[in-house]
Structure formats: C-alpha cells, structure tokens
Motif scaffolding. Structure first.
Motif, PDB file in Angstrom:
ATOM      1  N   ILE A  37       0.865  -1.180   0.000  1.00 54.00           N
ATOM      2  CA  ILE A  37       0.000   0.000   0.000  1.00 54.00           C
ATOM      3  C   ILE A  37       0.899   1.227   0.000  1.00 54.00           C
ATOM      4  O   ILE A  37       1.772   1.378   0.837  1.00 54.00           O
ATOM      5  CB  ILE A  37      -0.983   0.016   1.187  1.00 54.00           C
ATOM      6  CG1 ILE A  37      -1.753   1.331   1.198  1.00 54.00           C
ATOM      7  CG2 ILE A  37      -0.303  -0.229   2.514  1.00 54.00           C
ATOM      8  CD1 ILE A  37      -2.962   1.324   2.083  1.00 54.00           C
ATOM      9  N   LEU A  39       1.070   5.143   0.156  1.00 52.61           N
ATOM     10  CA  LEU A  39       0.440   6.442   0.400  1.00 52.61           C
ATOM     11  C   LEU A  39       1.143   7.545  -0.368  1.00 52.61           C
ATOM     12  O   LEU A  39       0.593   8.627  -0.564  1.00 52.61           O
ATOM     13  CB  LEU A  39       0.475   6.789   1.892  1.00 52.61           C
ATOM     14  CG  LEU A  39      -0.294   5.901   2.848  1.00 52.61           C
ATOM     15  CD1 LEU A  39      -0.203   6.460   4.248  1.00 52.61           C
ATOM     16  CD2 LEU A  39      -1.742   5.806   2.446  1.00 52.61           C
ATOM     17  N   PHE A 101       4.131   7.235   4.409  1.00 53.08           N
ATOM     18  CA  PHE A 101       3.733   8.526   5.004  1.00 53.08           C
ATOM     19  C   PHE A 101       4.962   9.411   5.184  1.00 53.08           C
ATOM     20  O   PHE A 101       4.936  10.612   4.897  1.00 53.08           O
ATOM     21  CB  PHE A 101       3.025   8.287   6.344  1.00 53.08           C
ATOM     22  CG  PHE A 101       2.463   9.534   6.984  1.00 53.08           C
ATOM     23  CD1 PHE A 101       1.322  10.124   6.490  1.00 53.08           C
ATOM     24  CD2 PHE A 101       3.093  10.114   8.075  1.00 53.08           C
ATOM     25  CE1 PHE A 101       0.806  11.273   7.060  1.00 53.08           C
ATOM     26  CE2 PHE A 101       2.579  11.272   8.664  1.00 53.08           C
ATOM     27  CZ  PHE A 101       1.431  11.842   8.155  1.00 53.08           C
ATOM     28  N   ILE A 104       5.850  10.969   1.995  1.00 50.93           N
ATOM     29  CA  ILE A 104       5.007  12.138   1.678  1.00 50.93           C
ATOM     30  C   ILE A 104       5.605  13.390   2.302  1.00 50.93           C
ATOM     31  O   ILE A 104       5.739  14.426   1.647  1.00 50.93           O
ATOM     32  CB  ILE A 104       3.579  11.958   2.225  1.00 50.93           C
ATOM     33  CG1 ILE A 104       2.870  10.851   1.480  1.00 50.93           C
ATOM     34  CG2 ILE A 104       2.788  13.255   2.101  1.00 50.93           C
ATOM     35  CD1 ILE A 104       1.454  10.654   1.949  1.00 50.93           C
ATOM     36  N   GLU A 222      -2.903  14.666  -2.554  1.00 55.70           N
ATOM     37  CA  GLU A 222      -3.497  13.872  -1.490  1.00 55.70           C
ATOM     38  C   GLU A 222      -5.004  13.661  -1.600  1.00 55.70           C
ATOM     39  O   GLU A 222      -5.474  12.542  -1.410  1.00 55.70           O
ATOM     40  CB  GLU A 222      -3.085  14.446  -0.138  1.00 55.70           C
ATOM     41  CG  GLU A 222      -1.617  14.140   0.099  1.00 55.70           C
ATOM     42  CD  GLU A 222      -0.977  15.046   1.113  1.00 55.70           C
ATOM     43  OE1 GLU A 222      -1.705  15.677   1.878  1.00 55.70           O
ATOM     44  OE2 GLU A 222       0.266  15.116   1.126  1.00 55.70           O
ATOM     45  N   PRO A 223      -5.782  14.723  -1.935  1.00 52.68           N
ATOM     46  CA  PRO A 223      -7.210  14.455  -2.142  1.00 52.68           C
ATOM     47  C   PRO A 223      -7.433  13.434  -3.261  1.00 52.68           C
ATOM     48  O   PRO A 223      -8.323  12.580  -3.160  1.00 52.68           O
ATOM     49  CB  PRO A 223      -7.776  15.823  -2.548  1.00 52.68           C
ATOM     50  CG  PRO A 223      -6.794  16.807  -2.065  1.00 52.68           C
ATOM     51  CD  PRO A 223      -5.462  16.139  -2.087  1.00 52.68           C
ATOM     52  N   LEU A 225      -5.334  11.083  -4.132  1.00 45.88           N
ATOM     53  CA  LEU A 225      -4.923   9.780  -3.625  1.00 45.88           C
ATOM     54  C   LEU A 225      -6.074   9.108  -2.883  1.00 45.88           C
ATOM     55  O   LEU A 225      -6.364   7.929  -3.081  1.00 45.88           O
ATOM     56  CB  LEU A 225      -3.732   9.933  -2.680  1.00 45.88           C
ATOM     57  CG  LEU A 225      -3.333   8.652  -1.961  1.00 45.88           C
ATOM     58  CD1 LEU A 225      -2.463   7.800  -2.858  1.00 45.88           C
ATOM     59  CD2 LEU A 225      -2.636   8.932  -0.663  1.00 45.88           C
ATOM     60  N   ILE A 226      -6.752   9.890  -2.028  1.00 47.08           N
ATOM     61  CA  ILE A 226      -7.826   9.305  -1.229  1.00 47.08           C
ATOM     62  C   ILE A 226      -8.994   8.907  -2.126  1.00 47.08           C
ATOM     63  O   ILE A 226      -9.585   7.838  -1.953  1.00 47.08           O
ATOM     64  CB  ILE A 226      -8.238  10.271  -0.100  1.00 47.08           C
ATOM     65  CG1 ILE A 226      -7.032  10.476   0.821  1.00 47.08           C
ATOM     66  CG2 ILE A 226      -9.415   9.731   0.675  1.00 47.08           C
ATOM     67  CD1 ILE A 226      -7.240  11.492   1.897  1.00 47.08           C
ATOM     68  N   PHE A 229      -8.140   5.701  -3.669  1.00 46.32           N
ATOM     69  CA  PHE A 229      -8.392   4.586  -2.751  1.00 46.32           C
ATOM     70  C   PHE A 229      -9.866   4.167  -2.814  1.00 46.32           C
ATOM     71  O   PHE A 229     -10.184   2.981  -2.841  1.00 46.32           O
ATOM     72  CB  PHE A 229      -8.046   4.970  -1.307  1.00 46.32           C
ATOM     73  CG  PHE A 229      -6.576   4.906  -1.005  1.00 46.32           C
ATOM     74  CD1 PHE A 229      -5.722   4.156  -1.787  1.00 46.32           C
ATOM     75  CD2 PHE A 229      -6.040   5.594   0.071  1.00 46.32           C
ATOM     76  CE1 PHE A 229      -4.366   4.086  -1.514  1.00 46.32           C
ATOM     77  CE2 PHE A 229      -4.685   5.537   0.354  1.00 46.32           C
ATOM     78  CZ  PHE A 229      -3.853   4.781  -0.440  1.00 46.32           C
ATOM     79  N   VAL A 230     -10.745   5.180  -2.821  1.00 49.08           N
ATOM     80  CA  VAL A 230     -12.175   4.871  -2.910  1.00 49.08           C
ATOM     81  C   VAL A 230     -12.448   4.109  -4.206  1.00 49.08           C
ATOM     82  O   VAL A 230     -13.184   3.114  -4.226  1.00 49.08           O
ATOM     83  CB  VAL A 230     -13.010   6.174  -2.848  1.00 49.08           C
ATOM     84  CG1 VAL A 230     -14.476   5.871  -3.074  1.00 49.08           C
ATOM     85  CG2 VAL A 230     -12.817   6.865  -1.518  1.00 49.08           C
ATOM     86  N   ILE A 232     -10.405   2.204  -5.872  1.00 46.95           N
ATOM     87  CA  ILE A 232      -9.881   0.836  -5.796  1.00 46.95           C
ATOM     88  C   ILE A 232     -10.785  -0.041  -4.939  1.00 46.95           C
ATOM     89  O   ILE A 232     -11.060  -1.185  -5.276  1.00 46.95           O
ATOM     90  CB  ILE A 232      -8.454   0.863  -5.216  1.00 46.95           C
ATOM     91  CG1 ILE A 232      -7.522   1.517  -6.219  1.00 46.95           C
ATOM     92  CG2 ILE A 232      -7.982  -0.532  -4.908  1.00 46.95           C
ATOM     93  CD1 ILE A 232      -6.129   1.674  -5.695  1.00 46.95           C
TER      94      ILE A 232
END
Lengths: 306, 325
Positions: A37, A39, A101, A104, A222-223, A225-226, A229-230, A232
C-alpha cells in the motif's frame, strides 16, 4: 435540468474519472503485484505536475513539459522503489503505511525547497484552448476532451501491455504467484521496479494533465490519492478493469452529485439551506456509495481473483 | 520489569518537566508539556486499536476532530449565548468540560460504531483505505458545515471550564490533561489485561483460534475500535481547548498519520509507547521547528529511519523488545 448542462457535467465526470483511473491503475498494480500500500502515490502525482509546470515554463511547450513530468515521476518512482520501497515488501501493512507517510513528508518539503512555496501555474496548450459545441448548445473545452482521450488511450494501452506482451504476462504471473515466477528465472526485483515506475509515470502524467486545470501546489496529490483509494475499494483491489470502472463511476457520481443535489434539494427547501445541505451531502456521496458497495460486495465490483 | 521502570520514569518525567518549566517561568514549555500529554492520550487510544487489536486505522482523526468540535461548538454557543439545539427541545450550551467530554466521546463512539461496522467487514489494506476514506468524508462534512465555521473552523475565545480549576492557567490545564492521560493509560491497561482485551489481542494474532474458542472476532474488534475512538475523542476535546481552536485541520488525514507516527516512534503495542512517542514528537517539532521551517522533512527522515532500521521504536531501545510479538 437541460440536456446541455447534463452532457457537460457528464463529460466533466468522465474526465475526473479518467484522471482518477491514471492514479488508481498504478496503485492497484503495485498492490496486486507487490502487495504494497503506497500512500506516497500522490507525491508522485505532484512531482509530475511540478516538473511539467517548470519545464513547460522554461521551454514554452506544454507537450515537452508533459513528457518531462511523466518521465520525472517515473524516475522518482524508480529511485524511491530501489531506495525504500523494496525493503517494505516483506513487512506488514503498518510499516508500509508509515514509511510511505514519511515519504510524503519528505516529498512535500522537498518540493517546497526546490520549487518554492508559491503555487505554479500551467497554461493549457494553444492548440487545445478552444471549445467544441455539444448537442444542446453548450461549448465544451477541448482540453478536457483531450484528457478523456488520453485517459482512454492509456487505459487501452495498459490493457494491451498487461494482456498481450511478455512484460504483461510476467506482471500477471507476479500477481498470481510471486515465488513461482522468481523460480522460473524472471528477475523479480527488476519487474517490481518496472511496475512501480510505470505506476509512478501514470500518476505523474495525471498530475501534469490536471495541473493545467488547477494550480500546481504542494499537497495537490493527497485528495486525489484518497479518491483513488475509494476507486480501488469500489472497483476491487488489484484489478485494472475494476479501477477503470470504479474511477468512471466515482468521477461521474461525484461531479453529478455536486451539481444536481443542491438543485434537487432546492425543489422542497429554501435556497440557502438547499445549497448547504446539498453540497454537504454531495461531498459525502462517493463515500456513501463506497459503503454501499462494501455492504453488498465486500471485495469490490471486479475482484482480481474472480 | 525493565519496561515497568521505563514506564514509571516516562510517566514521572512529563510533570517534572512541566513543574521545572513553571518554576523557571517558561510558560511556553508548560503548554508544550500539555500538548505532549494530549497527543500521548490520543496515541494511547489509537494504540488500543493498532497495537492490541492489530487494526491499522488511518481514520482516527475523525474521532479526534469530533471531540474537538464538541469543545468548539459548546464554546461557540456559550460565547454567542445561543442554545445548541433550539427545536424540538431546547438544549442550552455548557462550558463545563465533563459534559462536553461526555457529548464528544459519545458522538465519536457512535461515529466509530458506524465506521467500524462497515470497515471491519474487511481487513488489511482494504481496512486502511476504508478508514482513511471515511475520515475524509467526515473532514468534508466539517469543511461544508458553514454553521460551525466551514473551512475556517471555530475559535474558542474562552477555554471551557472544569469544576474547581482555573483552566485558563497553563499549569492547571496541564494537570487536567495529564490526569486525563493517566486515566486513559489506566483504562487501556485494564482493558488490555481483561478477558475482552485478551480476546482482542487474539483477534490480531490468530483469528481462527479465537473463532475456534467460541468467540466471534468481529464484535470484539468492533468494541475495541469504538473504545479506541472514544479515548481519541477525549484527546481531541482537550486539544481544541489547548489551542483555542477546532476546525477541519483536526479532521485531516495528516492528523491520523501524526497520531500513528507518535505511536510508532514510541513503540507499537507498548503501554507507555505513545507517551515516549508524543514527548519525542513535540520535542522534535519544537527544536527542529525552531531551526527550520522545513522540520517535517527531518521528521520524515527520522520516521523512515525508525521504520526501516529501528523497529520497536523508542520503547524498544529503552526497555528492550516487547515480550509478545
């Protein structure tokens, strides 16, 4: 709701979706093949955007910038893979989360050091600055259509790469059984670096493409990235097909929700309240969709092992 | 034995620093000590999910922020002289911390129950991504909630009150935060050694064995997750009062990452690990932050070094390897 507005927003949704796909494809491949995973994928997206803006500013050509952005992100991905990520494959997810992290933090501060604190601006190339008339009378920006085209082209290219080439065969074999393909003489370390760099390059390209629509700034990845994730989680982890389906679904639902929910609430609420409630609900919509998908299909719509 | 000594030393160190700073007139250091105590409390809460239960949640900022907003919303209504709810029943605002904490902790518990009920259906990477996504949802809710400041958040002009204390006084506020930390440590210690805690640890180590002994892992994990979120919410409420501010930044996923980082810096699954981690974190932030604006670059490098080369964190160095893997 007019046809023109509907079409315009639908295209916006598809465009957001294909950008998300470019992010999600790399993430899902890296997870599928290496079980990692990452980030820091958003940091590679940001790298692509920053390098594209800088190179485009220096050379005056958006296209050179775009290529440089994607290549720089792929190169950064390869370096990070060799220096850090490689040590994390055998670790548990907690270590992977923490190390990426940390990456980042390093990338964000590094970008501030190299490119300065102020956001950069990237102009849309002149050839694509026009608009196209949609049925219903709206004018739609060519550049966004170009992003849709590039996204679809890359999705096709990725399908070809994974299903029709030798490298793709190795990637699929890597997803199925890592030890076995290493035993069969495939240089698994090189394959991992390659997959990671490929994902990083796609993320960098997405960042560079979106950089011309927004400002290029630290934290821009970052937004996305999140959201990726949703995508995926909805599409099914490890599945590129799922990533494409999930990305377009998330892109369209998010865009449509933001436009049409406040209007829908306006039918039976006071305008100010309708806007507030509608936009609050719209910003939560895709997460609620994710919860619904999880409740019905915990492994996502297109599980990789199906 | 050695770990007990180190734990005792760590617990004693923080008030000694605060008292020493107070005697030397360095009130800023007292505030830093309070910050360390509060972050440690958040870490202790997260450690229950992360260290004991093995649930790698990247969404605990949601609970931290909910606690913070409880303090912010109460202070906002007290300051404006308006009720929190005007209809159908009137609920007057209060500036009494025990009531605010109760409201914040209960709200966070409900949120944790809802988020946990969905996320705990999955494990591993899915769980990480889903907790992160739900926390982001709460973040956007905070950003779009214009009544309570939207993107700008809520200022707390006057610290909420605690019976018998002057919370505006730095040392007394530190004492309050430190007492909450001790209560949190005691609670997590009691929970971890209870039958429930043993089951939670077994859910991390060997789920099949737990199920075979007749205990279903899902409800055990869910209760652990909710408890963990509630402790973190208390830390959030204190943090908002410390800074005089509650806003979306408390809900941002960087906050989740930071709480996790200080748990890891200290040593995951160790009772006082978060305490060591929080003190180190605040010290790094203050010392490096004083030298350069780019201190997060160094934080990133330290963190990377700890993860790659010094597993076990600070507690691993001070007290040796944990007895249980």
């Amino acid at each position: 709701m007019t046809l023109a507005l509907f079409l315009e927003q639908l295209l916006n949704g598809v465009q957001l979706g294909l950008t998300l796909f470019l992010m999600a494809a790399g993430l899902t491949l890296v997870f599928g093949v290496m079980g990692l995973i990452n980030l820091a994928h958003g940091a590679l997206y940001m790298t692509g955007a920053f390098v594209c803006a800088t190179v485009a500013g220096a050379t005056g050509s958006f296209w050179i910038g775009l290529g440089a952005g994607a290549l720089a992100a792929a190169a950064a991905g390869a370096v990070v893979e060799v220096a850090v990520i490689r040590r994390l494959y055998a670790r548990d997810h907690l270590d992977q989360v923490l190390a990426t992290f940390a990456l980042i933090l390093i990338f964000s501060e590094g970008a501030r050091l190299i490119f300065g604190d102020r956001p950069l601006w990237l102009d849309i190339p002149a050839a694509l600055s026009g608009t196209l008339a949609l049925p219903g009378g709206a004018q739609y920006p060519l550049y966004r259509l170009a992003i849709i085209g590039i996204g679809l082209g890359l999705a096709g290219g990725l399908w070809w790469l994974i299903n029709r080439t030798r490298i793709g065969m190795q990637i699929r074999a890597g997803e199925a059984d890592r030890e076995m393909i290493a035993a069969l003489g495939v240089d698994i370390r090189r394959l991992y670096t390659l997959v990671f760099a490929l994902g990083a390059g796609l993320a960098g390209l997405a960042g560079a493409l979106v950089g011309a629509l927004q400002s290029v700034q630290v934290g821009m990845g970052e937004p996305v990235l999140i959201l990726a994730f949703v995508v995926i989680v909805i599409g099914g982890i490890g599945s590129v097909k799922g990533a494409l389906a999930g990305a377009v679904l998330v892109g369209v639902i998010d865009t449509m929700g933001r436009v049409f929910l406040p209007a829908t609430f306006g039918l039976f609420m006071a305008p100010a309240e309708a806007t507030a409630t509608g936009s609050a609900l719209a910003s939560m919509l895709i997460y609620l969709v994710m919860a619904l998908v999880l409740a019905l299909k915990p492994k996502g719509l297109f599980p990789a092992d199906a | 034995m050695r770990e007990a000594l180190v734990n005792f030393a760590l617990i004693a160190l923080l008030p000694l620093v605060a008292l020493g700073a107070q005697a030397a007139g360095e009130t800023y250091v007292v505030t830093l000590a309070a910050k360390a105590a509060i972050l440690a409390l958040a870490g202790v809460g997260l450690n229950l999910a992360l260290g004991v239960g093995g649930m790698v949640s990247l969404g605990h900022a949601a609970f931290f922020g909910i606690g913070g907003y409880a303090a912010g919303i109460a202070a906002h209504h007290v300051f404006a002289g308006t009720p929190v709810i005007g209809w159908p029943v009137t609920l007057e605002a209060t500036d009494q911390m025990p009531l605010i904490w109760l409201a914040g902790v209960l709200a966070a518990g409900l949120a944790a129950a809802a988020i946990g009920a969905v996320s705990l259906r999955t494990q591993g990477v899915h769980f990480i991504m889903i907790t992160l996504a739900f926390a982001q949802m709460v973040y956007y809710l905070g950003v779009s909630w214009k009544t309570y400041g939207g993107e700008d958040g809520l200022p707390i002009y006057l610290r909420n009150q605690f019976p018998g204390l002057d919370t505006g006084d730095g040392m007394q506020f530190f004492a309050l935060a430190y007492a909450c930390l001790l209560a949190g440590v005691a609670l997590v210690w009691q929970v971890a050694r209870s039958r429930f805690g043993q089951a939670l640890a077994m859910a991390r180590m060997n789920e099949a064995r737990l199920a075979a002994s007749g205990i279903s892992p899902y409800p055990v994990r869910l209760v652990g997750f909710v408890l963990s979120g509630m402790v973190v919410a208390l830390a959030g409420a204190l943090f908002a009062d410390l800074n005089g501010f509650a806003g979306p930044s408390m809900l941002s996923w960087h906050r989740s990452g930071e709480i996790m980082v200080l748990v890891i810096l200290g040593g995951v699954g160790r009772l006082c690990g978060p305490l060591a981690g929080a003190m180190l974190f605040v010290a790094l932030e203050t010392l490096l932050g004083g030298l350069t604006d780019r201190w997060q670059l160094f934080l990133g490098l330290v963190l990377l070094g700890v993860v790659l080369f010094a597993r076990g964190g600070l507690m691993g160095m001070l007290a040796g390897r944990a007895r249980h893997g």
